[in-house]
Design a protein around this motif. Structure first.
Motif, PDB file in Angstrom:
ATOM      1  N   ALA A 111       0.938  -1.503   0.121  1.00  0.00           N
ATOM      2  CA  ALA A 111       0.214  -0.303  -0.209  1.00  0.00           C
ATOM      3  C   ALA A 111       1.046   1.563  -0.118  1.00  0.00           C
ATOM      4  O   ALA A 111       0.282   2.269  -0.900  1.00  0.00           O
ATOM      5  CB  ALA A 111      -0.874   0.155   1.466  1.00  0.00           C
ATOM      6  N   ALA A 112       1.887   1.568   1.006  1.00  0.00           N
ATOM      7  CA  ALA A 112       2.580   2.782   1.154  1.00  0.00           C
ATOM      8  C   ALA A 112       3.832   2.501  -0.210  1.00  0.00           C
ATOM      9  O   ALA A 112       3.765   4.215  -1.041  1.00  0.00           O
ATOM     10  CB  ALA A 112       4.038   1.823   1.864  1.00  0.00           C
ATOM     11  N   LEU A 113       3.426   1.640  -1.363  1.00  0.00           N
ATOM     12  CA  LEU A 113       4.303   1.717  -2.781  1.00  0.00           C
ATOM     13  C   LEU A 113       3.207   2.121  -3.821  1.00  0.00           C
ATOM     14  O   LEU A 113       3.707   2.947  -4.812  1.00  0.00           O
ATOM     15  CB  LEU A 113       4.840   0.143  -3.134  1.00  0.00           C
ATOM     16  N   HIS A 114       2.880   1.665  -3.487  1.00  0.00           N
ATOM     17  CA  HIS A 114       0.739   1.813  -4.673  1.00  0.00           C
ATOM     18  C   HIS A 114       0.618   3.730  -4.702  1.00  0.00           C
ATOM     19  O   HIS A 114       0.735   4.975  -5.098  1.00  0.00           O
ATOM     20  CB  HIS A 114      -0.316   1.334  -4.183  1.00  0.00           C
ATOM     21  N   GLU A 115       0.901   4.134  -3.137  1.00  0.00           N
ATOM     22  CA  GLU A 115       0.938   5.777  -2.773  1.00  0.00           C
ATOM     23  C   GLU A 115       1.679   6.403  -3.465  1.00  0.00           C
ATOM     24  O   GLU A 115       1.680   7.674  -4.001  1.00  0.00           O
ATOM     25  CB  GLU A 115       1.321   5.918  -1.350  1.00  0.00           C
ATOM     26  N   THR A 116       3.166   5.590  -3.630  1.00  0.00           N
ATOM     27  CA  THR A 116       4.594   6.513  -3.796  1.00  0.00           C
ATOM     28  C   THR A 116       4.595   6.917  -5.061  1.00  0.00           C
ATOM     29  O   THR A 116       5.127   7.428  -6.295  1.00  0.00           O
ATOM     30  CB  THR A 116       5.947   6.090  -3.161  1.00  0.00           C
ATOM     31  N   ASP A 117       4.313   5.413  -6.210  1.00  0.00           N
ATOM     32  CA  ASP A 117       4.383   5.017  -7.420  1.00  0.00           C
ATOM     33  C   ASP A 117       3.133   3.578  -8.031  1.00  0.00           C
ATOM     34  O   ASP A 117       3.067   3.107  -8.229  1.00  0.00           O
ATOM     35  CB  ASP A 117       5.569   4.226  -7.703  1.00  0.00           C
TER      36      ASP A 117
END
Length: 217
Positions: free
Chosen positions: A124-130
């Protein structure tokens, strides 16, 4: 006689250790770069022992090398040593916090270790940034489905299909979500699209059979 063999063996081991840690034997920056390049090549060729030894050497000689730790993590993952892989990826992420490849490898390893909630948070954190990185979205949606977070999964897959309408795995995921909701017509639509994308893939056919049976067609 045993002592005669032990003494030379100890001397060889000591010499090998010195070759790794002694400043006099340490490779130059150019040589370290070549060792890492050789390790990358060995990994691509499937020579895991050679790749692991080279990445390990640089990670010991140069603890601040994120590349060495990342490469070592990839080797350990290929070997099925997931706990060791996670440790290496943790170091790589700490050394280069903004590197999405390192963070994604860490999230995948958490999934392989069965640590679903941690993997979900990492993805989820990765999806937020990319948000446009499809492999992250696909893994994230798969875990949302596994956790039976159907509403979140539907939102995520709809968003992803808006940017990748012809993606095979996303169509399968969308079909599964629609089927769970009892929307068999929508599920069939997604599975038919998946079959058009990959005509010889068996998954859409199996899913369509189930949906036709469930809808009485």
């Amino acid at each position: 006689a045993l002592l005669k063999w032990m003494v030379p063996a100890a001397a060889i081991a000591a010499a090998a250790y010195l070759a790794w840690v002694s400043p006099a034997f340490r490779p130059t920056p150019e040589q370290r770069e070549q060792i890492l390049n050789d390790a990358d090549t060995a990994l691509l060729e499937g020579r895991l022992d050679a790749a692991g030894a080279k990445f390990q050497r640089i990670s010991v000689l140069q603890p601040g090398s994120a590349r060495a730790n990342f490469g070592l993590g990839l080797v350990r993952m290929r070997e099925g040593r997931y706990a060791d892989a996670l440790s290496a990826f943790d170091h790589a992420v700490q050394l280069e916090p903004g590197n999405p490849d390192h963070a994604y490898a860490r999230a995948r390893t958490l999934t392989l270790l069965g640590r679903r909630d941690e993997a979900l948070a990492a993805l989820a954190a990765l999806h937020e940034t990319d948000p446009g990185r499809l492999e992250v979205e696909i893994d994230w949606i798969a875990l949302l489905i596994d956790a039976q977070r159907w509403s979140d999964a539907e939102i995520a897959v709809t968003d992803a299909l808006g940017r990748a309408v012809g993606h095979f795995n996303l169509r399968l995921q969308a079909g599964r979500i629609a089927a769970h909701e009892g929307n068999h017509a929508k599920a069939i639509e997604h599975y038919e699209m998946a079959r058009q994308i990959r005509p010889y893939a068996p998954q859409p056919v199996y899913c369509l059979i189930e949906e036709y049976r469930a809808s009485g067609r």
